[in-house]
Design a protein around this motif. Structure first.
Motif, PDB file in Angstrom:
ATOM      1  N   VAL A   1       0.845  -1.202   0.000  1.00  0.00           N
ATOM      2  CA  VAL A   1       0.000   0.000   0.000  1.00  0.00           C
ATOM      3  C   VAL A   1       0.878   1.248   0.000  1.00  0.00           C
ATOM      4  CG1 VAL A   1      -1.728   1.327   1.280  1.00  0.00           C
ATOM      5  CG2 VAL A   1      -1.967  -1.149   1.090  1.00  0.00           C
ATOM      6  N   ALA A   2       1.932   1.231   0.811  1.00  0.00           N
ATOM      7  CA  ALA A   2       2.827   2.394   0.861  1.00  0.00           C
ATOM      8  C   ALA A   2       3.464   2.641  -0.506  1.00  0.00           C
ATOM      9  CB  ALA A   2       3.905   2.190   1.928  1.00  0.00           C
ATOM     10  N   ASN A   3       3.884   1.578  -1.189  1.00  0.00           N
ATOM     11  CA  ASN A   3       4.478   1.740  -2.514  1.00  0.00           C
ATOM     12  C   ASN A   3       3.467   2.266  -3.532  1.00  0.00           C
ATOM     13  OD1 ASN A   3       6.995   0.891  -1.696  1.00  0.00           O
ATOM     14  ND2 ASN A   3       6.640  -1.249  -2.227  1.00  0.00           N
ATOM     15  N   TYR A   4       2.240   1.802  -3.404  1.00  0.00           N
ATOM     16  CA  TYR A   4       1.155   2.251  -4.286  1.00  0.00           C
ATOM     17  C   TYR A   4       0.945   3.758  -4.089  1.00  0.00           C
ATOM     18  CZ  TYR A   4      -3.543   1.390  -6.452  1.00  0.00           C
ATOM     19  OH  TYR A   4      -4.654   1.348  -7.251  1.00  0.00           O
ATOM     20  N   VAL A   5       0.979   4.209  -2.823  1.00  0.00           N
ATOM     21  CA  VAL A   5       0.831   5.637  -2.531  1.00  0.00           C
ATOM     22  C   VAL A   5       2.024   6.414  -3.093  1.00  0.00           C
ATOM     23  CG1 VAL A   5       0.721   7.373  -0.678  1.00  0.00           C
ATOM     24  CG2 VAL A   5      -0.638   5.265  -0.505  1.00  0.00           C
ATOM     25  N   THR A   6       3.231   5.862  -2.946  1.00  0.00           N
ATOM     26  CA  THR A   6       4.416   6.535  -3.490  1.00  0.00           C
ATOM     27  C   THR A   6       4.300   6.703  -5.007  1.00  0.00           C
ATOM     28  OG1 THR A   6       5.840   5.683  -1.746  1.00  0.00           O
ATOM     29  CG2 THR A   6       6.929   6.360  -3.775  1.00  0.00           C
ATOM     30  N   VAL A   7       3.821   5.673  -5.683  1.00  0.00           N
ATOM     31  CA  VAL A   7       3.741   5.703  -7.149  1.00  0.00           C
ATOM     32  C   VAL A   7       2.628   6.628  -7.647  1.00  0.00           C
ATOM     33  CG1 VAL A   7       3.156   4.282  -9.174  1.00  0.00           C
ATOM     34  CG2 VAL A   7       4.774   3.440  -7.496  1.00  0.00           C
ATOM     35  N   MET A   8       1.466   6.603  -6.975  1.00  0.00           N
ATOM     36  CA  MET A   8       0.307   7.337  -7.493  1.00  0.00           C
ATOM     37  C   MET A   8       0.111   8.722  -6.888  1.00  0.00           C
ATOM     38  SD  MET A   8      -0.748   5.383  -9.879  1.00  0.00           S
ATOM     39  CE  MET A   8      -2.132   6.438 -10.353  1.00  0.00           C
ATOM     40  N   ASN A   9       0.727   8.975  -5.734  1.00  0.00           N
ATOM     41  CA  ASN A   9       0.687  10.314  -5.114  1.00  0.00           C
ATOM     42  C   ASN A   9      -0.746  10.865  -4.934  1.00  0.00           C
ATOM     43  OD1 ASN A   9       2.125  13.569  -6.034  1.00  0.00           O
ATOM     44  ND2 ASN A   9       1.617  12.759  -4.042  1.00  0.00           N
ATOM     45  N   PRO A  10      -1.619  10.078  -4.296  1.00  0.00           N
ATOM     46  CA  PRO A  10      -3.000  10.535  -4.115  1.00  0.00           C
ATOM     47  C   PRO A  10      -3.127  11.568  -2.995  1.00  0.00           C
ATOM     48  CG  PRO A  10      -2.674   8.499  -2.929  1.00  0.00           C
ATOM     49  CD  PRO A  10      -1.379   8.775  -3.646  1.00  0.00           C
ATOM     50  N   ALA A  11      -4.233  12.337  -3.039  1.00  0.00           N
ATOM     51  CA  ALA A  11      -4.554  13.249  -1.940  1.00  0.00           C
ATOM     52  C   ALA A  11      -5.219  12.481  -0.805  1.00  0.00           C
ATOM     53  CB  ALA A  11      -5.490  14.349  -2.424  1.00  0.00           C
ATOM     54  N   ARG A  12      -5.872  11.375  -1.178  1.00  0.00           N
ATOM     55  CA  ARG A  12      -6.552  10.581  -0.164  1.00  0.00           C
ATOM     56  C   ARG A  12      -6.438   9.097  -0.490  1.00  0.00           C
ATOM     57  NH1 ARG A  12     -12.089  13.451   0.799  1.00  0.00           N
ATOM     58  NH2 ARG A  12     -10.782  15.263   1.171  1.00  0.00           N
ATOM     59  N   LEU A  13      -6.279   8.294   0.563  1.00  0.00           N
ATOM     60  CA  LEU A  13      -6.287   6.832   0.447  1.00  0.00           C
ATOM     61  C   LEU A  13      -7.497   6.348   1.228  1.00  0.00           C
ATOM     62  CD1 LEU A  13      -5.022   3.947   0.024  1.00  0.00           C
ATOM     63  CD2 LEU A  13      -3.751   4.355   2.147  1.00  0.00           C
TER      64      LEU A  13
ATOM     65  N   VAL B   1      -0.838  12.795   1.482  1.00  0.00           N
ATOM     66  CA  VAL B   1      -1.949  11.833   1.549  1.00  0.00           C
ATOM     67  C   VAL B   1      -2.637  11.826   2.917  1.00  0.00           C
ATOM     68  CG1 VAL B   1      -0.595   9.793   2.273  1.00  0.00           C
ATOM     69  CG2 VAL B   1      -2.656   9.492   0.888  1.00  0.00           C
ATOM     70  N   GLN B   2      -3.951  11.732   2.844  1.00  0.00           N
ATOM     71  CA  GLN B   2      -4.761  11.595   4.047  1.00  0.00           C
ATOM     72  C   GLN B   2      -5.370  10.188   3.975  1.00  0.00           C
ATOM     73  OE1 GLN B   2      -8.165  14.115   3.724  1.00  0.00           O
ATOM     74  NE2 GLN B   2      -8.625  14.062   5.909  1.00  0.00           N
TER      75      GLN B   2
END
Ligand SMILES: [Zn+2]
Length: 315
Positions: A246-258, A291-292
């Motif tokens: 999940v952390a890698n997915y956030v790093t790759v996609m750079n979302p404002a919210r998860l 990300v939030q």
């Protein structure tokens, strides 16, 4: 009054809902599936749709979408593989159009849920959103710039089958080995708990009263509370793989919210906590600051709402 019709086909139920322009659910209906044959399932979905429409006062339908778990053939309305119902190449949109006399758009259930959360739930107000649901499987969807990321063959954003172990890894339901879902999905967690009971002494045996088939991810949380080493070993591996992924997915996609959701994350709060912690620990600093992390807000209704909003428009 303008209204949109959403359908949701699960493994045991067909659901329908009528949604208005303000993304409010005006009426809904749920019907049990009596038979897995495509024609019979389409009959039940149509029945649910008619009932929901009647309860909403038969409004004029502006569009209709149907959410289905499984692999879809682009926008052709065909379910290529429907794992819950054992389907192969079922032209579900056509079967529904024959019955409801409305253009129907089939959408993947996770994408429908993500779209529902974006417009009517935990994703409101942002354009870059990641949704991760851990239920019997691991599902995810990426929304970038307000659009669902689909990819060249319509599987982008789905990270349940990324590899987290080598060729000797656990066998996944997709037929390959070492997928994230084979360690952190609910079906797999239950299987790993059964294996733990068979391998040696563990508190899990008493928790399921010796009935291996009754073991479910909720038992994992209970056994962790008892400081059971076998349960801790299953948990530690699943938690590490899931939180890193999940952390890698956030790093790759750079979302404002998860957005986090799904039955396993709500029944195993320790796993949800590990994911939240993992995002803080393992996400690259720039992405982490943006990300939030929030919980899904629409529960079981997310797919219905999203399917309605993604539906084919009529007229
Ligand atoms: Zn897989």
């Amino acid at each position: 009054m303008a209204a949109w019709l959403g359908l949701d086909l699960g493994g045991t139920n067909a659901r329908a809902a009528v949604v208005d322009g303000a993304v409010r659910m005006l009426a809904s209906s749920r019907q049990p599936l009596r038979d897995r044959a495509p024609e019979a399932v389409a009959d039940v979905l149509a029945e649910a749709a008619r009932e929901a429409l009647q309860r909403a006062g038969n409004p004029e339908v502006q569009g209709c979408g149907a959410a289905v778990a499984g692999q879809l053939a682009g926008d052709t309305g065909v379910v290529v593989v429907g794992p819950n119902l054992g389907w192969r190449d079922v032209p579900l949109a056509r079967l529904l159009e024959d019955r409801l006399r409305l253009p129907i758009r089939l959408v993947n259930d996770l994408r429908a849920a993500a779209w529902g959360e974006l417009h009517g739930g935990a994703g409101r107000g942002v354009a870059d959103l990641l949704v991760v649901f851990v239920g019997s499987g691991v599902g995810s969807c990426a929304i970038a710039g307000g659009r669902i990321v689909t990819g060249a063959s319509n599987v982008a954003g789905e990270f349940g089958h990324i590899k987290v172990a080598g060729p000797e890894g656990r066998r996944c339901g997709c037929g390959e080995r070492g997928c994230l879902e084979a360690y952190a999905g609910g079906h797999s967690l239950s299987a790993q708990l059964r294996e733990a009971v068979q391998a040696g002494p563990t508190a899990l045996a008493a928790l399921c009263a010796g009935e291996l088939g009754a073991l479910h991810p909720g038992h994992l949380e209970q056994a962790l509370g008892l400081k059971d080493p076998a349960a801790a070993a299953v948990f530690d591996r699943a938690a590490e793989m899931l939180s890193l992924a999940v952390a890698n997915y956030v790093t790759v996609m750079n979302p404002a919210r998860l957005v986090l959701g799904g039955g396993v994350l709500s029944n195993v709060p320790s796993l949800r906590a590990a994911v939240v912690d993992g995002v803080q620990r393992f996400t690259n600093a720039n992405a982490r600051k943006a990300v939030q992390v929030v919980d899904a807000a629409l529960g079981d209704d997310a797919g219905l709402v999203g399917a309605a909003l993604l539906g084919a428009t009529s007229g």
